[in-house]
Write an enzyme that holds these catalytic residues in place. Sequence first.
Site, mmCIF file in Angstrom:
data_model
loop_
_atom_site.group_PDB
_atom_site.id
_atom_site.type_symbol
_atom_site.label_atom_id
_atom_site.label_comp_id
_atom_site.label_asym_id
_atom_site.label_seq_id
_atom_site.Cartn_x
_atom_site.Cartn_y
_atom_site.Cartn_z
ATOM 1 N N GLY A 25 7.475 4.412 8.149
ATOM 2 C CA GLY A 25 6.523 5.536 8.394
ATOM 3 C C GLY A 25 6.887 6.224 9.645
ATOM 4 O O GLY A 25 8.059 6.071 10.194
ATOM 5 N N SER A 26 5.659 6.806 10.496
ATOM 6 C CA SER A 26 6.016 7.410 11.467
ATOM 7 C C SER A 26 6.381 6.649 12.760
ATOM 8 O O SER A 26 5.428 5.522 12.610
ATOM 9 C CB SER A 26 5.133 8.504 11.753
ATOM 10 O OG SER A 26 3.922 7.828 11.822
ATOM 11 N N THR A 27 6.771 6.968 13.786
ATOM 12 C CA THR A 27 7.104 6.113 14.913
ATOM 13 C C THR A 27 5.813 5.736 15.658
ATOM 14 O O THR A 27 5.315 4.781 15.895
ATOM 15 C CB THR A 27 7.983 6.962 15.996
ATOM 16 O OG1 THR A 27 9.324 6.755 15.208
ATOM 17 C CG2 THR A 27 8.048 6.021 17.255
ATOM 18 N N GLU A 28 4.901 6.963 15.530
ATOM 19 C CA GLU A 28 3.473 6.729 15.948
ATOM 20 C C GLU A 28 2.520 5.655 15.513
ATOM 21 O O GLU A 28 2.115 4.731 16.189
ATOM 22 C CB GLU A 28 2.948 7.942 15.879
ATOM 23 C CG GLU A 28 1.317 8.261 16.382
ATOM 24 C CD GLU A 28 0.651 9.518 15.791
ATOM 25 O OE1 GLU A 28 1.460 10.404 15.141
ATOM 26 O OE2 GLU A 28 -0.171 9.673 16.040
ATOM 27 N N LYS B 2 0.792 -1.268 0.174
ATOM 28 C CA LYS B 2 -0.161 -0.012 0.109
ATOM 29 C C LYS B 2 0.750 1.314 -0.089
ATOM 30 O O LYS B 2 1.615 1.402 0.979
ATOM 31 C CB LYS B 2 -0.911 0.100 1.222
ATOM 32 C CG LYS B 2 -1.896 1.148 1.225
ATOM 33 C CD LYS B 2 -2.731 1.466 2.288
ATOM 34 C CE LYS B 2 -1.901 2.470 3.022
ATOM 35 N NZ LYS B 2 -1.747 3.882 2.542
ATOM 36 N N GLU C 173 10.631 0.510 10.151
ATOM 37 C CA GLU C 173 11.463 1.752 9.813
ATOM 38 C C GLU C 173 11.041 2.966 9.864
ATOM 39 O O GLU C 173 10.129 3.364 9.097
ATOM 40 C CB GLU C 173 12.365 1.470 8.582
ATOM 41 C CG GLU C 173 13.565 2.052 8.246
ATOM 42 C CD GLU C 173 13.564 3.508 7.487
ATOM 43 O OE1 GLU C 173 13.310 4.501 8.349
ATOM 44 O OE2 GLU C 173 13.258 3.813 6.066
ATOM 45 N N GLU D 124 10.886 15.146 15.461
ATOM 46 C CA GLU D 124 11.021 15.075 14.137
ATOM 47 C C GLU D 124 10.287 15.945 13.273
ATOM 48 O O GLU D 124 8.967 16.017 13.581
ATOM 49 C CB GLU D 124 10.785 13.652 13.603
ATOM 50 C CG GLU D 124 11.285 13.398 12.120
ATOM 51 C CD GLU D 124 11.013 11.944 11.728
ATOM 52 O OE1 GLU D 124 10.106 11.345 12.155
ATOM 53 O OE2 GLU D 124 11.803 11.521 10.864
ATOM 54 N N GLY E 289 3.936 3.218 13.789
ATOM 55 C CA GLY E 289 4.825 1.945 13.898
ATOM 56 C C GLY E 289 4.476 1.252 15.239
ATOM 57 O O GLY E 289 4.260 0.128 15.510
ATOM 58 N N CYS F 162 13.551 10.537 6.689
ATOM 59 C CA CYS F 162 13.755 9.915 7.910
ATOM 60 C C CYS F 162 15.092 9.951 8.686
ATOM 61 O O CYS F 162 15.384 10.115 9.649
ATOM 62 C CB CYS F 162 13.064 8.522 7.992
ATOM 63 S SG CYS F 162 13.826 7.396 6.658
HETATM 64 P P1 ADP Z 1 4.209 9.765 7.550
HETATM 65 O O1 ADP Z 1 4.901 10.213 8.679
HETATM 66 O O2 ADP Z 1 5.358 9.142 6.444
HETATM 67 O O3 ADP Z 1 3.131 10.405 7.181
HETATM 68 P P2 ADP Z 1 2.469 7.705 8.616
HETATM 69 O O4 ADP Z 1 3.087 6.619 9.277
HETATM 70 O O5 ADP Z 1 1.516 8.519 8.732
HETATM 71 O O6 ADP Z 1 3.754 8.320 7.949
HETATM 72 O O7 ADP Z 1 2.192 6.687 6.968
HETATM 73 C C1 ADP Z 1 3.070 6.060 6.515
HETATM 74 C C2 ADP Z 1 1.970 4.868 5.972
HETATM 75 O O8 ADP Z 1 1.139 4.351 6.877
HETATM 76 C C3 ADP Z 1 0.992 5.330 4.995
HETATM 77 O O9 ADP Z 1 0.813 4.668 3.903
HETATM 78 C C4 ADP Z 1 -0.246 5.413 5.500
HETATM 79 O O10 ADP Z 1 -1.363 5.415 4.861
HETATM 80 C C5 ADP Z 1 -0.125 4.215 6.609
HETATM 81 N N1 ADP Z 1 -0.975 4.142 7.864
HETATM 82 C C6 ADP Z 1 -1.316 5.137 8.523
HETATM 83 N N2 ADP Z 1 -1.889 4.818 9.645
HETATM 84 C C7 ADP Z 1 -1.914 3.589 9.371
HETATM 85 C C8 ADP Z 1 -2.391 2.445 10.675
HETATM 86 N N3 ADP Z 1 -3.224 2.617 11.632
HETATM 87 N N4 ADP Z 1 -2.269 1.108 10.152
HETATM 88 C C9 ADP Z 1 -1.505 0.877 9.031
HETATM 89 N N5 ADP Z 1 -0.857 1.700 8.396
HETATM 90 C C10 ADP Z 1 -1.025 2.990 8.457
#
Ligand code: ADP
Length: 802
Positions: free
Chosen positions: A243-246, A191, A265, A396, A248, A299
Amino acid sequence: MNKITQIFETLEYGPAPESADPALAWLKAHGNKFGHFIDGEWTKPGKTFASDNPATGKKLADITDGTPADVDKAVKAARAAFPAWSALSGYERGKHLYAIARLVQKHSRLFAVLESLDNGKPIRESRDIDIPLVARHFYHHAGWAQHLEREFPGHVPYGVCGQIIPWNFPLLMLAWKIAPALAAGNTVILKPAEFTSLTALLFAEIVEKAGLPKGVVNILTGMGETGAAIVNHANVDKIAFTGSTEVGKIIRSATAGSGKGLSLELGGKSPYLVFEDADIDSAIEGLVDAIWFNQGQVCCAGSRLLVQESIEDRFIDKLKRRMATLRVGDPLDKAIDIGALVAQVQVERVRDLMKKGIEEGGVVYEPDIDLPKGGCFLRPALVTNVSPAHTLVAEEIFGPVLVAMSFRTPEEAVALANNTKYGLAATIWSENINLALDIAPKLKAGVVWINGTNSFDAAVGFGGYKESGFGREGGKEGMAAYLKPSWEKSLKMASSQAGAAAPKPTAKAGASTNPLDASSENIDRTAKMYIGGKQARPDSGYSRPVLGPDGTLVGEVGDGNRKDIRNAVEAARAALSWGTTAAHSRAQILYFLAENLDTRADEFARRLRAQTGESLASAHKEVAASVERLFAFAGWADKYDGAVHNPPSRTIAVAMVEPIGVIGIVAPPSRPLLGAIALIAPALAMGNPVVLVPSERSPLSLTDLYQVIETSDVPAGVFNIVTGDAVALAKTLAEHDGVDALWFAGSAEASAMVEKASIGNLKQTWTTRGLSYDLSDREKFEGDYFLRRATQIKNVWVPYGA
Ligand code: ADP
């Protein structure tokens, strides 16, 4: 003066536009509307959302928002494709990857233009960095597919991998995920991020053209909820997330107890250290690359400048002058340095953080340069007058904002650099190789660049320490993340239901319930805890009886609690220098431990028999196997080494094997001595201090070990033991941010609890989930399996050669 002479005179840039037409034509050919790519076919677009060009705000296309039903369809397709795909020879799979690499190269300009339109990054970067690295990744992994059996004997793919990626390097992150997964024989559902789905959709077409079997790669677009549906789907075997630590942490929590493989990551706040003897002009150019590459939406961006005080004024002054020459503009103009941020919400987020930073006393410098009208543009910014606790230093930002602080000594530089919850990357500038190579191992980061920055290569692992996540992408360690030992896939539940201990012996009938009667003697013979090299009374002041199989009292141990764990973790953290003790010395200490245990084999065998009721011969065997296991890992201590990579640039990347840090170990209930030693030995051999919770029912074999530890020169704090309720102590260990990894042998339910409770600092966990891991099995557990879990790779990039 004519125009050309004028240009020679002023040396002003003229416009150097790249045409958007081929990419727009491709979008038009799809009616500017996309469904998913599932099972080798395009689905009809469903409910859609808009994908905009952040440089202009204009809509590029409508993208389908994936539903749980779409996810299910994709998982089914990937599952159906898995048997045939994984059964192909490595050579055949490699050829598919090679075909993809060739087609990416062939259409590289289309990919680059589409990426810049969709993401806002300068075409210079998408054309010269992102897309060439994508092709390189598929070429590199074509080779891995072929050599897999030789390099990973006995390993098999996970199965169906769910892969979720962010928007900052859309196609590159796709390549980092898909190439190793396919090489290993997995099938995937990927995705892309909602802001940047277009190059993933173009990639789907490449997959079609390359003739990949249907269902091997499925591209599903959507928002966070679509990602969550992939994460939570029962039939997905592994999740790989960037993606984000949150998010993650949400994913770590959602997958707890599921047995799904997981690599994360995540974010970073990487330090950029400039020492007084650095080549300042190069360090400034490096810094431009570190923080303004991709508008700082990286990142591993070098977002925290740490400059030595003696050159601070000069450096900052030069930096400001350099910032004033940066050009912010149309991403498709080849002569700009900084393009558009990915979306307006991101611009707002950066602005909000900056506002907060100014309120907290930060002083912001922004050069007076032109910004294009409209679009998501921001000026590069430098923030000074900040301290480590300042929001802009700790958080960050993911935007073109650099914070700067100074240091006086190398020690202070290291302390400031490591003063962050993240640990993704770091950069060092110094002309003194001794200094640079002294600092590099001290930085808690998965990647360290010396006199360079933001170098990446498919052969070199990338990934973080601490809250920057776990697992590596690229290189051999990246391949390992998509494979597991074949035996691990077929483990059964332990016979004693979910690995829980067999029913506990109960005290003999008629025995007193008065705790004062528990001890058979009047003097206190309760075994104490072992913390910081000393025996310590339990904080609770309570003890627990240890009963033999027939309910007779064999001894007593302290009932450990939260405070005992805290003390033990503190002692272990104070002993982290164990990790930099020469491997030869660690080996000697482990050999000595083995030898001293062996000399008391009879005593230990009798104690085992008293606790478990096994025969003396069997108990002797357990002691002998424990001695042998200690020997085995003493032998490994100075042999489990790293590698030197030769990426296609004038550098080497030294892949160093480092310990994880403090490892909490909760030993299995059965085989009380060997079960603990099998886990302790690799952890110690690789340089990790440990806090061990021995078998709850039969802990005396470990409390008897104190004297052996003391006579074996194990430094204080390296080996700590806390006895008590295993599950309760495991929870405390999982919640403790001073514990870097946790290995837990026990029931499925408790394993899930451990994984969930460990999200605070994203510690790496290994749990048995009630499965029948037989730790006495030398073939499985005497080598790589635990060595890999006890270590992490740091790649240090060093300029090399002409
Ligand atoms: P960024 O800081 O890069 O915006 P996110 O962590 O928000 O990072 O998003 C990275 C990816 O994770 C995107 O493809 C987003 O759609 C997806 N994403 C966001 N929330 C969730 C979730 N709860 N579970 C799985 N994937 C998610």
